[in-house]
Design a protein around this motif. Structure first.
Motif, PDB file in Angstrom:
ATOM      1  N   TYR A   5       0.852  -1.184   0.000  1.00  0.00           N
ATOM      2  CA  TYR A   5       0.000   0.000   0.000  1.00  0.00           C
ATOM      3  C   TYR A   5       0.886   1.232   0.000  1.00  0.00           C
ATOM      4  O   TYR A   5       1.986   1.226   0.563  1.00  0.00           O
ATOM      5  CB  TYR A   5      -0.900   0.025   1.243  1.00  0.00           C
ATOM      6  N   ASP A   9      -0.897  11.839   0.487  1.00  0.00           N
ATOM      7  CA  ASP A   9      -1.645  13.066   0.720  1.00  0.00           C
ATOM      8  C   ASP A   9      -0.981  14.143  -0.122  1.00  0.00           C
ATOM      9  O   ASP A   9       0.246  14.262  -0.110  1.00  0.00           O
ATOM     10  CB  ASP A   9      -1.640  13.460   2.193  1.00  0.00           C
ATOM     11  N   ILE A  84      -3.143   2.398  -3.712  1.00  0.00           N
ATOM     12  CA  ILE A  84      -3.062   3.725  -3.110  1.00  0.00           C
ATOM     13  C   ILE A  84      -4.135   3.850  -2.042  1.00  0.00           C
ATOM     14  O   ILE A  84      -5.274   3.414  -2.227  1.00  0.00           O
ATOM     15  CB  ILE A  84      -3.252   4.825  -4.186  1.00  0.00           C
ATOM     16  N   VAL A  85      -3.767   4.468  -0.921  1.00  0.00           N
ATOM     17  CA  VAL A  85      -4.699   4.731   0.173  1.00  0.00           C
ATOM     18  C   VAL A  85      -4.647   6.225   0.453  1.00  0.00           C
ATOM     19  O   VAL A  85      -3.553   6.791   0.596  1.00  0.00           O
ATOM     20  CB  VAL A  85      -4.324   3.946   1.449  1.00  0.00           C
ATOM     21  N   ALA A  86      -5.823   6.862   0.496  1.00  0.00           N
ATOM     22  CA  ALA A  86      -5.867   8.292   0.791  1.00  0.00           C
ATOM     23  C   ALA A  86      -7.222   8.655   1.372  1.00  0.00           C
ATOM     24  O   ALA A  86      -8.223   7.994   1.111  1.00  0.00           O
ATOM     25  CB  ALA A  86      -5.604   9.110  -0.472  1.00  0.00           C
ATOM     26  N   HIS A  87      -7.213   9.711   2.162  1.00  0.00           N
ATOM     27  CA  HIS A  87      -8.451  10.250   2.705  1.00  0.00           C
ATOM     28  C   HIS A  87      -8.993  11.218   1.665  1.00  0.00           C
ATOM     29  O   HIS A  87      -8.406  12.275   1.426  1.00  0.00           O
ATOM     30  CB  HIS A  87      -8.188  10.949   4.048  1.00  0.00           C
ATOM     31  N   ALA A  89      -9.496   9.952  -1.600  1.00  0.00           N
ATOM     32  CA  ALA A  89      -8.603   9.504  -2.674  1.00  0.00           C
ATOM     33  C   ALA A  89      -8.962  10.073  -4.042  1.00  0.00           C
ATOM     34  O   ALA A  89      -8.051  10.433  -4.795  1.00  0.00           O
ATOM     35  CB  ALA A  89      -8.566   7.974  -2.726  1.00  0.00           C
ATOM     36  N   ASP A  92      -7.098  13.452  -4.350  1.00  0.00           N
ATOM     37  CA  ASP A  92      -5.643  13.326  -4.472  1.00  0.00           C
ATOM     38  C   ASP A  92      -5.251  12.751  -5.835  1.00  0.00           C
ATOM     39  O   ASP A  92      -4.309  13.241  -6.470  1.00  0.00           O
ATOM     40  CB  ASP A  92      -5.089  12.446  -3.350  1.00  0.00           C
ATOM     41  N   LEU A  93      -5.959  11.738  -6.272  1.00  0.00           N
ATOM     42  CA  LEU A  93      -5.593  11.087  -7.536  1.00  0.00           C
ATOM     43  C   LEU A  93      -5.956  11.944  -8.751  1.00  0.00           C
ATOM     44  O   LEU A  93      -5.250  11.907  -9.760  1.00  0.00           O
ATOM     45  CB  LEU A  93      -6.228   9.702  -7.611  1.00  0.00           C
ATOM     46  N   TYR A 112      -7.209   1.993  -5.795  1.00  0.00           N
ATOM     47  CA  TYR A 112      -7.108   2.790  -4.573  1.00  0.00           C
ATOM     48  C   TYR A 112      -8.168   2.406  -3.549  1.00  0.00           C
ATOM     49  O   TYR A 112      -9.181   1.788  -3.865  1.00  0.00           O
ATOM     50  CB  TYR A 112      -7.197   4.286  -4.889  1.00  0.00           C
ATOM     51  N   ASP A 114     -10.323   4.497  -0.545  1.00  0.00           N
ATOM     52  CA  ASP A 114     -10.677   5.825  -0.062  1.00  0.00           C
ATOM     53  C   ASP A 114     -11.124   5.723   1.392  1.00  0.00           C
ATOM     54  O   ASP A 114     -12.176   5.163   1.691  1.00  0.00           O
ATOM     55  CB  ASP A 114     -11.785   6.412  -0.928  1.00  0.00           C
ATOM     56  N   THR A 115     -10.328   6.282   2.301  1.00  0.00           N
ATOM     57  CA  THR A 115     -10.651   6.163   3.722  1.00  0.00           C
ATOM     58  C   THR A 115     -11.827   7.047   4.139  1.00  0.00           C
ATOM     59  O   THR A 115     -12.418   6.811   5.190  1.00  0.00           O
ATOM     60  CB  THR A 115      -9.415   6.447   4.604  1.00  0.00           C
TER      61      THR A 115
END
Length: 142
Positions: A5, A9, A84-87, A89, A92-93, A112, A114-115
């Motif tokens: 992973y 950010d 990919i992990v993002a809050h 996502a 960001d992507l 990805y 998405d948190t």
């Protein structure tokens, strides 16, 4: 096979969301942090006062920083091998895609997680699902 992973950010300098003023990446393999990197990036674009207030990143902070293509060379491989992990996502992507496009850098949309979506299911009663609110609700150190 190892699960890889990349937690990311990005920060943007203005409302166009097509340039990056900072990017953080944390590599995780089989649930263990393998590396963390943070880059200030010269966005080669103007800053909006809103973004400066939100991120705390000023034009002076990035004046001597590398432009995105130089940073991308250091992190590109991480993106190709990881989920990919993002809050939030998609934000960001999308920014990352726009920046790559602006510089003529090939970019394939990654898989990805998405948190924000995960947090809405895990703690639906929160008024907001901002990262700090979710971490507070789950007693996680941010």
């Amino acid at each position: 096979m190892a699960k890889q992973y990349l937690v990311i950010d990005v920060e943007t300098p203005n409302h166009n969301n097509d340039r990056i003023s900072a990017i953080a990446v944390t590599s995780i393999i089989d649930e263990a942090i393998q590396g963390q990197r943070y880059f200030l990036v010269n966005p080669e674009a103007d800053f909006d006062s809103f973004n400066v207030e939100l991120t705390g990143i000023t034009p002076m902070d990035v004046a001597g920083a590398p432009a995105f293509p130089e940073v991308w060379e250091q992190i590109r491989e991480d993106f190709s091998n990881s989920t990919i992990v993002a809050h939030n996502a998609p934000f960001d992507l999308t920014v990352l895609s726009k920046v790559c496009n602006a510089y003529g850098i090939p970019y394939d949309s990654p898989t990805y997680i998405d948190t924000v979506q995960m947090s809405r299911r895990a703690v639906p009663d929160l008024d907001h699902h901002r990262l700090n609110d979710v971490c507070d609700a789950l007693s996680l150190e941010l």
